[in-house]
Design an enzyme around this catalytic site. Structure first.
Site, PDB file in Angstrom:
ATOM      1  N   THR A 427      45.117  67.079  76.109  1.00 10.23           N
ATOM      2  CA  THR A 427      44.067  66.724  77.058  1.00 10.23           C
ATOM      3  C   THR A 427      44.369  65.342  77.630  1.00 10.23           C
ATOM      4  O   THR A 427      44.842  64.452  76.905  1.00 10.23           O
ATOM      5  CB  THR A 427      42.676  66.746  76.385  1.00 10.23           C
ATOM      6  OG1 THR A 427      41.682  66.393  77.351  1.00 10.23           O
ATOM      7  CG2 THR A 427      42.589  65.788  75.210  1.00 10.23           C
ATOM      8  N   HIS A 479      42.537  67.619  58.599  1.00  7.56           N
ATOM      9  CA  HIS A 479      43.151  67.088  57.382  1.00  7.56           C
ATOM     10  C   HIS A 479      43.248  68.147  56.287  1.00  7.56           C
ATOM     11  O   HIS A 479      43.973  67.957  55.302  1.00  7.56           O
ATOM     12  CB  HIS A 479      42.328  65.899  56.880  1.00  7.56           C
ATOM     13  CG  HIS A 479      43.165  64.844  56.212  1.00  7.56           C
ATOM     14  ND1 HIS A 479      44.428  65.079  55.727  1.00  7.56           N
ATOM     15  CD2 HIS A 479      42.913  63.535  55.933  1.00  7.56           C
ATOM     16  CE1 HIS A 479      44.917  63.978  55.194  1.00  7.56           C
ATOM     17  NE2 HIS A 479      44.018  63.016  55.298  1.00  7.56           N
TER      18      HIS A 479
END
Length: 508
Positions: A427, A479
């Site tokens: 993006t 994560h």
């Protein structure tokens, strides 16, 4: 031959339905595709039609009965004859009005990931003439707006699904009179309108709506129906209850508006509690879906962001030196920055497969290809079309595809296939002036790269202070799937490839 007439196949989010209205009784003749019964669900009223020419033999589920997906509703005898004179007489006015062929205009076939759509805008009204492929209605889904066009030259007969109503895949939206003119369609439309409004209270409100009316203490006269033929749906009752609850607060607003003519003139505006103008509009399906997905990502993923900066000088010099030759060699395709980032990200994804993976329940899915989504801003909201197999694309291929996405996004022409899948996303908030931001991943992907504004800053180079065009990069990652070491090394790899573009060609 006996045929079982079954309830429609409901989507996963709909547990069951209610038999609302039988339009045919045992012994009555039916023509193929003739509307014989309505099944009302929590969301929409589904029409069931005759499977062939024949006679309705036996009704197994009466009005008000609860039915499951694909449950048998009645037994139908195909090819049988019956005392069908009344039905034929009833159909006579419409047939006399127009001997032209009537076809059904249906919603598009949605992919498996799209449960339903909403009728956004009708561009033609009953009685209006259309030419083949005229744009007549928009269907808005969670991802794109789909255009429905006229199947031939003719006239819109009757609209069955109004603006704002929810429709399923291939559901009938309207009847269309092929080859008819506006004057031929008018009598048929009037006959259909008269027959649809000539109903008692049970016909105006289905079982679910009647139950909601009873619980809310409302009558049929107090609720405006938005369904077919003015039929009252459960959503209409809910809207009436909300309107009733807000009625006391509306009185002061009316008094205030009388004292403020300018406020009254504002379109789609109303006076708030403090007498100031407010504008309230419903959230579009696309905006609602974006909101839901972003919230889900933050609630379900272990999001973390790592940052770095890249010297854009080498890329800018390379682009300045070869942009004219590049455009000539590739049929006018301009050399931009995004293609370098896509190629750098592709190479980094090869080296760090966890960033190119996705989570599916308790499984980690490692993809042997690189499909990179490129965020495109449109008037309707953010869309992320996907570049397929970027490992096999050159810079010109990438630039051409991105330009095509941008143009089709601006014109509302992006299709569902363009936005399915994707293993990683890029993006670019820098196009709007963003200097630094924290992008949110697009589930089930595990990583997203954020580009930002190129800003000249003093940097230390070989002991000298030099002005360099710098850009901050941000990598947000899940994560649960990616360790911090991998994320940092992935971003550093992109930085190294961009600061020395020859590495992209040599893949080192």
């Amino acid at each position: 031959m006996s045929i079982e007439i079954k309830a429609p196949t409901f989507p996963e989010s709909v547990a069951d339905g209610t038999v609302a209205t039988w339009y045919k009784q045992p012994g009555e003749a039916c023509a193929r595709d003739e509307h014989i019964v309505d099944i009302e669900t929590d969301k929409v009223v589904l029409e069931v039609v005759a499977p062939a020419d024949g006679v309705l033999k036996e009704i197994l589920k009466a009005e008000g009965d609860i039915v499951l997906s694909d449950e048998v509703l009645a037994i139908f005898e195909s090819g049988a004859a019956a005392s069908a004179a009344p039905a034929e007489k009833a159909a006579a006015p419409a047939a006399a009005a127009s001997s032209k062929e009537t076809v059904q205009i249906k919603a598009p076939t949605f992919p498996e990931s799209v449960a339903d759509g909403t009728v956004a805008t009708w561009y033609k009204q009953p009685g209006e003439a259309c030419t083949r492929d005229d744009h007549i209605v928009d269907i808005e889904t969670d991802k794109v707006v789909l255009e429905v066009v006229a199947p031939a030259d003719g006239v819109i007969g009757e609209i069955l699904k109004n603006e704002g109503e929810t429709v399923l895949s291939d559901e009938v939206l309207a009847n269309f009179l092929v080859g008819a003119s506006g004057s031929e369609a008018a009598p048929a439309a009037q006959a259909e309108s008269a027959s649809s409004t000539d109903a008692d209270e049970d016909g105006v409100a289905g079982p679910a709506a009647r139950k909601a009316l009873s619980e809310a203490g409302l009558t049929v006269a107090q609720v405006k129906g938005t369904g077919k033929g003015g039929r009252i749906t459960k959503e209409d009752v809910d809207a009436a209850v909300k309107a009733k609850a807000s009625a006391p607060a509306a009185a002061p607003a009316k008094a205030a508006s009388a004292a403020a003519p300018k406020a009254a003139a504002a379109p789609m505006a109303a006076l708030g509690a403090e007498g100031r103008i407010e504008k309230r509009v419903p959230m579009t399906r696309l905006r609602a879906t974006i909101a839901k997905r972003l919230v889900d990502a933050q609630q379900t993923a272990a999001l973390l962001t790592t940052y770095n900066e890249v010297n854009m000088g080498p890329i800018m010099e390379l682009r300045k030196k070869y942009k004219d030759e590049f455009m000539k060699a590739h049929n006018g395709t301009k050399l931009g920055f995004m293609s370098f980032f896509v190629k750098a990200a592709t190479e980094a994804l090869k080296r760090f497969p966890a960033v190119n993976a996705s989570i599916d329940g308790n499984d980690m899915v490692y993809h042997g290809y690189q499909d990179i989504g490129v965020a495109v801003s449109t008037d309707r909201g953010l869309m992320v079309p996907v570049l397929r197999n970027t490992e096999a694309m050159g810079l010109a291929d990438i630039e051409s595809a991105i330009m095509d996405f941008a143009l089709r996004g601006r014109d509302g022409k992006l299709g569902m296939d363009d936005m399915q899948g994707g293993t990683f996303t890029i993006t670019n908030g820098g196009t709007f002036g963003s200097l630094l931001s924290t992008p949110i991943i697009n589930p089930p992907q595990t990583g997203i790269l954020g580009m930002h504004k190129i800003q000249e800053r003093p940097m230390a180079v070989n002991g000298q202070v030099v002005i360099q065009p710098m850009m901050y990069l941000a990598l947000s990652y899940d994560h649960r799937m990616i360790d911090g070491k991998e994320a940092v090394q992935f971003l550093v790899t992109i930085k190294d490839l961009l600061e020395d573009p020859a590495r992209l060609l040599l893949e080192i």
